[in-house]
Design a protein around this motif. Structure first.
Motif, PDB file in Angstrom:
ATOM      1  N   LEU A 293      11.930   4.714   0.227  1.00 48.80           N
ATOM      2  CA  LEU A 293      10.723   5.479  -0.089  1.00 48.80           C
ATOM      3  C   LEU A 293      10.649   5.787  -1.585  1.00 48.80           C
ATOM      4  N   ARG A 294      11.789   6.103  -2.188  1.00 46.41           N
ATOM      5  CA  ARG A 294      11.805   6.375  -3.631  1.00 46.41           C
ATOM      6  C   ARG A 294      11.378   5.130  -4.406  1.00 46.41           C
ATOM      7  N   ALA A 295      11.862   3.958  -3.989  1.00 48.82           N
ATOM      8  CA  ALA A 295      11.466   2.716  -4.643  1.00 48.82           C
ATOM      9  C   ALA A 295       9.982   2.431  -4.432  1.00 48.82           C
ATOM     10  N   THR A 296       9.484   2.727  -3.234  1.00 50.28           N
ATOM     11  CA  THR A 296       8.069   2.504  -2.928  1.00 50.28           C
ATOM     12  C   THR A 296       7.166   3.265  -3.890  1.00 50.28           C
ATOM     13  N   TYR A 297       7.582   4.470  -4.275  1.00 51.94           N
ATOM     14  CA  TYR A 297       6.757   5.305  -5.141  1.00 51.94           C
ATOM     15  C   TYR A 297       7.192   5.266  -6.599  1.00 51.94           C
ATOM     16  N   ASP A 298       7.985   4.263  -6.963  1.00 47.30           N
ATOM     17  CA  ASP A 298       8.359   4.105  -8.360  1.00 47.30           C
ATOM     18  C   ASP A 298       7.123   3.761  -9.190  1.00 47.30           C
ATOM     19  N   ALA A 299       7.115   4.229 -10.436  1.00 47.96           N
ATOM     20  CA  ALA A 299       5.952   4.032 -11.311  1.00 47.96           C
ATOM     21  C   ALA A 299       5.679   2.566 -11.609  1.00 47.96           C
ATOM     22  N   GLN A 300       6.675   1.686 -11.437  1.00 55.06           N
ATOM     23  CA  GLN A 300       6.478   0.267 -11.730  1.00 55.06           C
ATOM     24  C   GLN A 300       5.745  -0.470 -10.611  1.00 55.06           C
ATOM     25  N   LEU A 301       5.577   0.179  -9.476  1.00 54.55           N
ATOM     26  CA  LEU A 301       4.840  -0.434  -8.369  1.00 54.55           C
ATOM     27  C   LEU A 301       3.479   0.238  -8.232  1.00 54.55           C
ATOM     28  N   ALA A 302       2.570  -0.427  -7.546  1.00 56.15           N
ATOM     29  CA  ALA A 302       1.229   0.130  -7.332  1.00 56.15           C
ATOM     30  C   ALA A 302       0.573  -0.533  -6.135  1.00 56.15           C
ATOM     31  N   THR A 303      -0.325   0.192  -5.498  1.00 56.91           N
ATOM     32  CA  THR A 303      -1.122  -0.369  -4.411  1.00 56.91           C
ATOM     33  C   THR A 303      -1.844  -1.633  -4.887  1.00 56.91           C
TER      34      THR A 303
ATOM     35  N   THR B 194       0.846  -1.195   0.000  1.00 59.78           N
ATOM     36  CA  THR B 194       0.000   0.000   0.000  1.00 59.78           C
ATOM     37  C   THR B 194       0.880   1.242   0.000  1.00 59.78           C
ATOM     38  N   ARG B 195       0.386   2.267  -0.669  1.00 59.86           N
ATOM     39  CA  ARG B 195       1.030   3.580  -0.697  1.00 59.86           C
ATOM     40  C   ARG B 195      -0.034   4.582  -1.157  1.00 59.86           C
ATOM     41  N   PHE B 196       0.273   5.855  -1.124  1.00 57.44           N
ATOM     42  CA  PHE B 196      -0.644   6.849  -1.669  1.00 57.44           C
ATOM     43  C   PHE B 196      -0.524   6.855  -3.185  1.00 57.44           C
ATOM     44  N   GLU B 197      -1.653   6.852  -3.864  1.00 59.16           N
ATOM     45  CA  GLU B 197      -1.665   6.869  -5.318  1.00 59.16           C
ATOM     46  C   GLU B 197      -2.000   8.254  -5.875  1.00 59.16           C
ATOM     47  N   THR B 198      -2.099   9.231  -5.003  1.00 59.17           N
ATOM     48  CA  THR B 198      -2.340  10.615  -5.412  1.00 59.17           C
ATOM     49  C   THR B 198      -1.265  11.491  -4.777  1.00 59.17           C
ATOM     50  N   PRO B 199      -1.077  12.719  -5.246  1.00 60.02           N
ATOM     51  CA  PRO B 199      -0.153  13.620  -4.557  1.00 60.02           C
ATOM     52  C   PRO B 199      -0.500  13.715  -3.080  1.00 60.02           C
TER      53      PRO B 199
ATOM     54  N   TRP C 131      -3.775  -1.767  11.073  1.00 59.01           N
ATOM     55  CA  TRP C 131      -2.894  -1.819   9.900  1.00 59.01           C
ATOM     56  C   TRP C 131      -3.027  -3.138   9.146  1.00 59.01           C
ATOM     57  N   LYS C 132      -3.372  -4.214   9.828  1.00 58.46           N
ATOM     58  CA  LYS C 132      -3.490  -5.523   9.163  1.00 58.46           C
ATOM     59  C   LYS C 132      -4.580  -5.510   8.098  1.00 58.46           C
ATOM     60  N   ASN C 133      -5.577  -4.630   8.263  1.00 60.20           N
ATOM     61  CA  ASN C 133      -6.700  -4.584   7.334  1.00 60.20           C
ATOM     62  C   ASN C 133      -6.531  -3.548   6.223  1.00 60.20           C
ATOM     63  N   LEU C 134      -5.407  -2.855   6.217  1.00 61.43           N
ATOM     64  CA  LEU C 134      -5.212  -1.787   5.245  1.00 61.43           C
ATOM     65  C   LEU C 134      -4.986  -2.362   3.850  1.00 61.43           C
ATOM     66  N   ARG C 135      -5.753  -1.874   2.879  1.00 52.64           N
ATOM     67  CA  ARG C 135      -5.599  -2.301   1.487  1.00 52.64           C
ATOM     68  C   ARG C 135      -5.302  -1.127   0.555  1.00 52.64           C
ATOM     69  N   GLN C 136      -5.523   0.088   1.030  1.00 49.67           N
ATOM     70  CA  GLN C 136      -5.144   1.273   0.282  1.00 49.67           C
ATOM     71  C   GLN C 136      -5.001   2.429   1.273  1.00 49.67           C
ATOM     72  N   ARG C 137      -4.213   3.429   0.901  1.00 49.05           N
ATOM     73  CA  ARG C 137      -3.999   4.578   1.783  1.00 49.05           C
ATOM     74  C   ARG C 137      -4.720   5.791   1.224  1.00 49.05           C
ATOM     75  N   ASP C 138      -5.679   6.281   1.998  1.00 46.49           N
ATOM     76  CA  ASP C 138      -6.429   7.466   1.599  1.00 46.49           C
ATOM     77  C   ASP C 138      -6.194   8.625   2.566  1.00 46.49           C
ATOM     78  N   ARG C 139      -6.257   8.337   3.876  1.00 48.73           N
ATOM     79  CA  ARG C 139      -5.973   9.372   4.869  1.00 48.73           C
ATOM     80  C   ARG C 139      -5.427   8.721   6.129  1.00 48.73           C
ATOM     81  N   LEU C 140      -4.512   9.419   6.767  1.00 51.98           N
ATOM     82  CA  LEU C 140      -3.898   8.936   7.995  1.00 51.98           C
ATOM     83  C   LEU C 140      -3.715  10.105   8.949  1.00 51.98           C
ATOM     84  N   ALA C 141      -3.632   9.780  10.231  1.00 47.14           N
ATOM     85  CA  ALA C 141      -3.351  10.789  11.248  1.00 47.14           C
ATOM     86  C   ALA C 141      -2.035  10.458  11.940  1.00 47.14           C
ATOM     87  N   ILE C 142      -1.225  11.475  12.127  1.00 47.73           N
ATOM     88  CA  ILE C 142      -0.015  11.371  12.935  1.00 47.73           C
ATOM     89  C   ILE C 142      -0.234  12.225  14.173  1.00 47.73           C
TER      90      ILE C 142
END
Length: 212
Positions: free
Chosen positions: A196-206, A41-46, A131-142
């Motif tokens: 982190l750069r690899a995580t957001y590489d265009a070849q990967l996706a949620t 999982t990662r953010f797929e939008t800015p 976190w075990k149930n996370l399948r996509q990232r839309d919003r998070l709180a820190i």
């Protein structure tokens, strides 16, 4: 006045590509407690970040410096916006006492699918905040403390924002990473930025599996 220092790029990781790949998989597909995660999982939008609560004077400057590093070194489309603007990540600054009421052992923390400490308190036993149930990232709180030293707050920002964006697992063997339970590193390293750069590489996706 607190002394400030220019931000410089971190030292590049001194690892082979194969070792980087193993670390990427180990950190994305397992949680600290040992639970396996089925998909990446990662953010797929800015990614837009906002700050709420009562942030101390140093928080915004440290956050802006960190976001600049994430744009330059990890190449993540990342920006801080006003608190009135919808954002993918909300950083709420509250007292340490309020944090301890919810999670007594936590100095700071990040949680999915909520935007405030109160929202997490209401939903802390619900499936969407696990976190075990996370399948996509839309919003998070820190949630960070606003009554600690600037250094402690800066450490929280580095670790929790990186976890909000990318890998969730800490590994003891990663001495050159902030994601190490021995707390050897206080700020994001060159290793962390490359992960982190690899995580957001265009070849990967949620939704990708470990095998994919």
């Amino acid at each position: 006045p607190i002394r400030t220092f220019a931000t410089v790029p971190a030292r590049p990781p001194q690892r082979s590509n194969a070792d980087m790949a193993r670390a990427l998989l180990a950190r994305h597909f397992q949680l600290e407690g040992g639970s396996s995660l089925p998909v990446l999982t990662r953010f797929e939008t800015p990614v837009r970040v906002t700050v709420t609560g009562r942030p101390p004077p140093t928080l915004l400057a440290d956050l802006d410096a960190l976001i600049l590093r994430l744009r330059r070194e990890a190449r993540i489309d990342h920006q801080r916006v006003a608190s009135s603007t919808p954002a993918q990540i909300t950083i709420e600054a509250v007292s340490r006492a309020r944090i301890e009421q919810v999670l007594p052992q936590a100095a700071c923390f990040v949680v999915p699918n909520v935007s405030s400490l109160d929202e997490y308190r209401r939903n802390r036993r619900a499936p969407q905040t696990d976190w075990k149930n996370l399948r996509q990232r839309d919003r998070l709180a820190i949630v960070v403390p606003n009554d600690v030293s600037p250094q402690e707050l800066r450490d929280c920002l580095h670790e929790e924002l990186a976890q909000a964006l990318g890998p969730l697992n800490d590994l003891y063997r990663l001495a050159d990473s902030i994601f190490n339970d021995d707390n050897v590193q206080a700020v994001l390293t060159g290793f962390d930025m490359l992960i982190l750069r690899a995580t957001y590489d265009a070849q990967l996706a949620t939704g990708m599996t470990r095998q994919e």
